[in-house]
Design a protein around this motif. Structure first.
Motif: not given
Ligand SMILES: C[S@@+](CC[C@H](N)C(=O)[O-])C[C@H]1O[C@@H](n2cnc3c(N)ncnc32)[C@H](O)[C@@H]1O
Length: 251
Positions: A155-161, A222-229
């Protein structure tokens, strides 16, 4: 007779997403080793012996495959997706490193497959179009403290995950904790993609703002993808929205 060991990725589910190279290895195999549902994805034929096993016996399965290969069999170990992503290739090499010397001399090949996060990302648009990371949320093989540390640093590095193994019946709390960390530390409505059973008849793709995500939205298929900011959503009338991460980040 010289044996061989091939570790092959079957892709996320659809036959059309299995590579030609993997198809050829399966056609040439004498023995097929893997977790029960993955072995079931390969058509039976004369001359091919199936060795399905339970999920929790990865190292035993790897040793069994190596023993058969040393004895002269053409063994294929199958994983879903890519065999190098949270799957059997590492288990085989762990067994090789700790095993008898002749295992090291074997002809061993790893054949890539389409991993779940890439199949899911393609369905949604291009959410992994810039820097991203993949985290396995299962604490079966590592402590939860390490998962949470990597999550906070991502999160700190602002990666998509991309999150694999998000939520099982035996450990439902991990994904709830993950969402809590994300909702507290991201503090925005960035898009989250819940991609379930991608490329199978049960496929389901949902795009949900982080602020509205619930733990029950994910399971082990399920695979979950969270966007970057800076991940964006293009809303379309009457059609699924597109999620993408731009190619550049302004200085
Ligand atoms: C043990 S990991 C194996 C990953 C696999 N080696 C790969 O490269 O996709 C299993 C996890 O992969 C994800 N997964 C595998 N196939 C999937 C699919 N068709 N759709 C969505 N997620 C999938 C889920 O998160 C599941 O819990």
């Amino acid at each position: 007779m010289t044996g061989s060991l091939t570790i092959a990725g079957l892709g996320p589910g659809a036959d059309t997403l299995v590579t030609h190279e993997v198809e050829a290895a399966l056609a040439d195999a004498t023995d097929l080793v893997g977790y029960i549902p993955y072995v079931a994805r390969v058509a039976e034929r004369p001359g091919l012996t199936l060795h399905p096993s339970d999920n929790r016996v990865e190292l035993d399965r790897a040793r069994h495959a190596l023993e058969m290969a040393v004895a002269g069999r053409k063994v294929v170990v199958v994983s879903s997706g890519d065999p190098g992503v949270f799957a059997m290739a590492s288990a085989v090499f762990e067994a090789v490193e700790d095993g008898p010397e002749d295992w090291c001399d074997l002809d061993i090949r790893v054949l890539p497959g389409i991993t779940a996060m890439l199949a899911a990302a393609a369905r949604a648009g291009a959410p992994l179009g810039h820097d991203f990371c993949a985290i396995n949320l299962s604490d079966n093989l590592k402590p939860w403290a390490l998962i949470e540390k990597r999550l906070r640093l991502a999160v700190e590095a602002d990666f998509a995950m991309a999150f694999y193994n998000p939520r099982s019946k035996s450990r439902p709390e991990g994904f709830a904790k993950t969402l809590k960390v994300l909702q507290e530390s991201c503090g925005d409505a960035r898009p989250v993609i819940f991609a379930r059973a991608v490329s199978t008849p049960e496929e389901e793709i949902r795009v949900v703002p982080l602020t509205q995500c619930q733990p029950e939205m994910a399971d082990m298929r399920t695979v979950v993808i969270v966007g970057a900011s800076n991940t964006r959503v293009i809303a379309r009338e009457g059609r699924a929205s597109i999620v993408y991460t731009p190619r550049s980040v302004p200085a």
